[in-house]
Design an enzyme around this catalytic site. Structure first.
Site: not given
Lengths: 420, 420
Positions: A148, A172, A262, A302
């Site tokens: 990340k 992305k 997002h 998840k």
């Protein structure tokens, strides 16, 4: 009770809200509904010397009581229809803090035509995105650069390049990557667009980079304009943490880019089943405001969210006319000129999830996989290849394990993660 | 577990979060804490070929486990420190949607000095507001024009004028009044500022109008600039429904006005005790971003929130140095150069609430009463007079009922609503 009118027939200009209501111990369900309609429209807790005829006329009405659910009709005069923050300050404002309720959930909002007319909606929508990508039918395959945070601009671009060359359509940024000292926005954008050009050249396919512009309003605007200037086609926004004002601004005054939304932080509002605001209601607001792509959940992977719920949200952003199938869950919507939003499934996905995901989401879905690409035993390029292979398999109606027999990247992914 | 380090000693540059965690049935408390620190910093659900040394170094650590509470330390390299939406996409982003937890609450955030240095904070703060108002000691008395919606611009200005002349310092728009067809923003602003001038002339006191600018970012900016141009001193913003990007923008690039923050919609995030984000955490974010006044609750009246909680929030926005008194509730904060925010109590208040409210809030509070002013048997002017009288009584240490004996407006208010 002044704000409960069981025989009220909503006008076609009314905005309708569906709430789930749990009164506190001092209020009946009906009295709590009265408080909700009152506080979210014209009323307050006491008799007013200043009350006028207009206020009485434009008040909200709780009209369909079905404990613990209630529909409330809001005359459109209550709103500045083009101003989503104002609408939310009414229908999702003080009422969540009232003593009269223990729990309150805004389940759905149905916009009247009069309100829809104030918005342009998505600039591209599903059709515009497919045209840009030159992918008419299959789901788009995407990845999120991982880890990340931690990669510098150059390494980021390199991971993106391998993912595109392997088979991803879309790369992305992660939701928390913007412009950190080790990976400055301008550098990452430049390097990654360069990689995109290389990947397009090598594959002959259209490739896009969704660069995360999330910031304060004018900074975000500058970041989006830089994308346009440098030949990018997409901007990405964290729509919850930036907020409604900024999202409206980017659509209304921002550059001509496809807008990827997002939903980081949505779970703080949407997760609890008794309180807050559903993802369905938020998703409809973002469609109205004009995002082109929106994370709607995976039902596998998840993140939480059941199949039925994810499918319902996807339909509400992707179809033109939605009929309510369950009056405790959705109100239905006629979208008029507002284009469909491309639903995005993202969060803990790997190739083993794709077959069942496409089974209930259909082909109009962007399948994004971060760890499920870069965690492949042979690296990002192989991981991307495995994702494209499993999508191709499903398009051809072939079982993933069968397809894996002569597709080694898919085989290795399925061996590692299995199918579900 | 990679992201749990019980012996970790936070650096002075770390940002610290206090979470309350309820794992799902498949995870222990410790494993859920590991997931939280991972997903909110550099990690994902699987091993990555792309993981580098920097990512390992800057990862978050769950270091103080005290089931169901945990403190997580985030190295400041994880953040674009000047970008609140980015910070929230990390520490309050995807983690709320993870399957690994059933409930998750962000209880408090402690900002490191390094982050605080990136912000100017409130332009005015308590001292600046008191100087503008020429009220050095007592609480400010305010009202919200009622009914919430329905009055036209002229009637709105008239109600404001009576409230000011009666004794209010402050007149505020309701959170859902912006620019509706029956009450256009520009008209209301002009008429109400005219009324303000009349009231200042008549009373010899400073009077202010907090006009609600809530809208999309650039529209909101124009509305604020118009206030400045027309000689206003305040802008009001619904900080939750506009969002973090817009609030940062208004402080950083907006006109020199005092910024009043209304918190409509906060209850959707803050109300549930097990999930979401506390008002304390939000309040500290708004202080950092630089609002001058913020609604913090009443502990009496129509809105929920206990005394202890409201007092704690008020102290965190009003003091320069806060020491944690309960490690399950607050982390403490050193504010450095960031000015104190004036706490606002608003929501169902009437004169009978003022004595106990001042008892636990002290004098640094703005007491706002809508229905408790305009619902007075003799109208808004008498209602405002009653509010000023009860504040004066408390400042002189006189019981409200005793003071009411020769203050008829207060007498009538107490007879109607009682004391609590």
């Amino acid at each position: 009770m002044e704000f409960v009118e069981k025989d009220y027939a909503p006008s076609e200009d009314d905005l309708i809200c569906l709430f789930r209501v749990e009164p506190n111990s001092e209020n009946s369900f009906e009295r709590a509904c009265d408080h909700i309609a009152k506080e979210s429209s014209v009323g307050t807790w006491t008799h007013l010397g200043t009350l006028n005829e207009r206020a009485k006329r434009i008040k909200a009405r709780a009209y369909k009581l079905n404990d613990p659910y209630v529909e409330v009709a809001y005359p459109s005069e209550l709103f500045e229809l083009s101003n989503i923050p104002q609408v939310m300050s009414s229908i999702a404002g003080n009422i969540f803090g009232m003593k009269a309720i223990d729990n309150l959930r805004l389940v759905d909002v149905k916009f009247p035509k009069k309100m829809i007319e104030e918005y342009a909606g998505p600039r591209y929508g599903i059709e515009g995105v497919r045209k840009t990508m030159e992918v008419p039918e299959r789901p788009l395959v995407g990845t999120i650069v991982k880890p990340k945070l931690g990669l510098d601009a150059k390494s980021h671009a390199k991971v993106a390049e391998e993912s595109w060359i392997g088979g991803c359509d879309v790369v992305k940024d992660d939701e928390n990557l913007t412009s950190q000292p080790f990976n400055i926005y301008e550098d990452r954008l430049a390097a990654t667009l360069e990689s995109r050009d290389i990947a397009e050249e090598e594959t002959g396919e259209k490739k896009v980079y969704m660069c995360n512009t999330t910031a304060g309003s004018s900074e975000m605007m500058e970041r989006a304009e830089l994308i346009k200037e440098m030949g990018g086609r997409y901007m990405m926004i964290d729509v919850l943490t930036t907020g409604f004002s900024a999202v409206q601004e980017m659509r209304e005054n921002g550059p001509d880019l496809i807008m990827h939304a997002h939903r980081a932080m949505h779970g703080a509002l949407t997760r609890n089943k008794k309180h807050g605001i559903t993802m369905l209601a938020l998703a409809k607001l973002y469609r109205l405001m004009g995002v082109d792509q929106l994370h709607v959940g995976t039902a596998v992977g998840k993140m939480e969210g059941g199949k039925e719920e994810v499918r319902m949200i996807a339909e509400n952003v992707e179809k033109m006319k939605i009929k309510s199938r369950d009056e405790t869950k959705e109100l239905g919507q006629e979208w008029h000129h507002i284009k469909p939003v491309f639903a995005v499934s993202s969060g803990g996905l790997h190739p083993g999830h794709v077959d069942p995901l496409m089974e209930f989401m259909g082909n109009d879905v962007i399948i994004q996989s971060g760890g499920g690409v870069h965690g492949h035993p042979d690296g990002s390029k192989a991981g991307a290849r495995a994702m494209r292979q499993v999508v191709d398999a499903k398009m051809k109606g072939i079982d993933p394990w069968d397809y894996a027999e002569d597709h080694i990247e898919l085989k290795k992914a399925l061996d590692l993660w299995g199918t579900s």
